[in-house]
Motif scaffolding. Structure first.
Motif, PDB file in Angstrom:
ATOM      1  N   ASN A 253       0.837  -1.194   0.000  1.00 50.10           N
ATOM      2  CA  ASN A 253       0.000   0.000   0.000  1.00 50.10           C
ATOM      3  C   ASN A 253       0.876   1.250   0.000  1.00 50.10           C
ATOM      4  O   ASN A 253       2.043   1.212   0.408  1.00 50.10           O
ATOM      5  N   PRO A 255       1.952   4.631   1.656  1.00 45.96           N
ATOM      6  CA  PRO A 255       1.858   5.267   2.971  1.00 45.96           C
ATOM      7  C   PRO A 255       0.964   6.508   2.922  1.00 45.96           C
ATOM      8  O   PRO A 255       1.020   7.288   1.969  1.00 45.96           O
ATOM      9  N   GLN A 256       0.147   6.696   3.927  1.00 47.72           N
ATOM     10  CA  GLN A 256      -0.758   7.845   3.970  1.00 47.72           C
ATOM     11  C   GLN A 256       0.010   9.163   4.000  1.00 47.72           C
ATOM     12  O   GLN A 256      -0.451  10.181   3.455  1.00 47.72           O
ATOM     13  N   SER A 257       1.208   9.132   4.584  1.00 43.95           N
ATOM     14  CA  SER A 257       2.000  10.364   4.658  1.00 43.95           C
ATOM     15  C   SER A 257       2.345  10.887   3.266  1.00 43.95           C
ATOM     16  O   SER A 257       2.415  12.107   3.057  1.00 43.95           O
ATOM     17  N   TRP A 258       2.567   9.996   2.311  1.00 48.26           N
ATOM     18  CA  TRP A 258       2.873  10.436   0.962  1.00 48.26           C
ATOM     19  C   TRP A 258       1.679  11.176   0.359  1.00 48.26           C
ATOM     20  O   TRP A 258       1.844  12.235  -0.255  1.00 48.26           O
ATOM     21  N   LEU A 259       0.512  10.613   0.534  1.00 52.46           N
ATOM     22  CA  LEU A 259      -0.697  11.222  -0.015  1.00 52.46           C
ATOM     23  C   LEU A 259      -0.975  12.567   0.653  1.00 52.46           C
ATOM     24  O   LEU A 259      -1.377  13.529  -0.009  1.00 52.46           O
ATOM     25  N   ASP A 260      -0.728  12.649   1.952  1.00 48.13           N
ATOM     26  CA  ASP A 260      -0.959  13.902   2.676  1.00 48.13           C
ATOM     27  C   ASP A 260      -0.003  15.004   2.222  1.00 48.13           C
ATOM     28  O   ASP A 260      -0.352  16.195   2.306  1.00 48.13           O
ATOM     29  N   GLN A 261       1.176  14.631   1.778  1.00 46.80           N
ATOM     30  CA  GLN A 261       2.195  15.618   1.400  1.00 46.80           C
ATOM     31  C   GLN A 261       2.173  15.966  -0.090  1.00 46.80           C
ATOM     32  O   GLN A 261       3.025  16.725  -0.561  1.00 46.80           O
ATOM     33  N   ARG A 287      -3.546  14.422  -7.500  1.00 44.33           N
ATOM     34  CA  ARG A 287      -4.425  15.203  -6.627  1.00 44.33           C
ATOM     35  C   ARG A 287      -4.992  16.360  -7.445  1.00 44.33           C
ATOM     36  O   ARG A 287      -4.246  17.221  -7.923  1.00 44.33           O
ATOM     37  N   HIS A 295      -6.385   7.739  -9.212  1.00 46.79           N
ATOM     38  CA  HIS A 295      -5.232   6.857  -9.445  1.00 46.79           C
ATOM     39  C   HIS A 295      -5.440   6.022 -10.696  1.00 46.79           C
ATOM     40  O   HIS A 295      -6.578   5.774 -11.136  1.00 46.79           O
TER      41      HIS A 295
END
Length: 311
Positions: A253, A255-261, A287, A295
């Motif tokens: 998967n 990481p959520q941090s990548w999507l948040d940044q 985004r 995606h």
């Protein structure tokens, strides 16, 4: 003939003689008429076999410049570079990189900015000397600690996909904007990214590789490139958001941090495990201006596993 005019009289004269007492014709008569002196050669001439060795003066023609004992250092250095300048098929020549770029173009990479960046970066400088002969083949190579330098085609393909992000300026020399790279490795991909981005933040979790990349990239003097030692799965919040995020390792998967940044109109390209076949494929996440994430999945790839923590 007086004793002063005779050869014997001259030999008995007073010494030393003044320079004006030695005439040019007298000096020339000391040379054997049958002796051949190559043009420009001044000084001692080897005597014929069996003849007595003697010093023979040779006066050069008036138009012939005297030979200098040495040249200026700058001229010698220039000539040395001309003799030993690299050419042909050497790894440090532009020709071998150009052929790699031609193969990338034949394989489908079309963005001229990406091709120019790939042509400019010397891949052999980022691998061990024993593997330098394979540097421009389309293959991944080990760089230590179980990691690899990505294939040139994978690097070019992923960067080209980043250049196609929504609302990216089609003709901009820095189409990537601000980039976060996950997995610096030996630094090769970071060097290519730096030629197409306003700023590159590259993070590596393995300390020896982080130091190796720093050593490799120091010679580039890329002021828009910053290396970070840290956990790539966390991204790098202090410099977020990023217009582009690219990962050189894949997991199950994102990481959520990548999507948040990821910034609005930003794009993320990363390998991800394919649940259907067990392999990996490229995942693109965009985004939108509204903040919505879209995606799509691209071709199959093979990257090292994504891991957390620092070593």
């Amino acid at each position: 003939m007086s004793s002063q005019d005779s050869p014997k009289g001259r030999r008995g004269g007073q010494f030393p003689l003044r320079l004006d007492q030695v005439s040019a014709p007298a000096a020339r008569r000391l040379v054997d008429p049958d002796q051949v002196v190559p043009p420009g050669v001044v000084g001692r001439k080897a005597a014929p076999v069996g003849a007595a060795a003697s010093s023979r003066l040779v006066t050069p023609p008036a138009h012939q410049p005297m030979l200098r004992p040495q040249r200026p250092v700058s001229e010698a250095a220039r000539d040395q570079r001309l003799v030993h300048s690299p050419s042909g098929l050497g790894l440090d020549s532009a020709g071998v990189r150009r052929r790699m770029v031609e193969r990338l173009q034949q394989g489908g990479v079309q963005d001229p900015r990406v091709l120019m960046a790939m042509d400019a970066v010397e891949r052999h400088a980022f691998v061990d000397t024993a593997l330098a002969g394979q540097a421009y083949e389309d293959t991944s190579l080990p760089i230590g600690l179980g990691q690899t330098i990505s294939k040139p085609s994978s690097v070019a393909r992923m960067i080209e996909l980043l250049c196609q992000r929504p609302n990216a300026a089609a003709e901009s020399p820095t189409p990537l904007g601000r980039v976060l790279e996950i997995g610096t490795g030996c630094g090769y991909q970071a060097a290519v990214l730096a030629r197409l981005a306003k700023q590159v933040i590259s993070i590596e979790r393995l300390k020896p590789l982080h130091e190796k990349a720093r050593h490799h990239l120091r010679a580039l003097h890329a002021h828009n490139l910053r290396l970070v030692y840290g956990d790539g799965m966390l991204g790098h919040g202090p410099n977020a958001p990023y217009d582009c995020i690219i990962a050189a390792a894949g997991g199950q998967n994102l990481p959520q941090s990548w999507l948040d940044q990821l910034a609005p109109c930003g794009r993320l390209v990363a390998p991800i495990e394919d649940a259907r076949g067990g392999g990996q494929s490229l995942l693109i996440v965009d985004r939108l201006v509204s903040g919505e994430l879209v995606h799509s999945t691209q071709e199959a790839v093979h990257f090292v596993p994504l891991k957390s923590g620092v070593v």
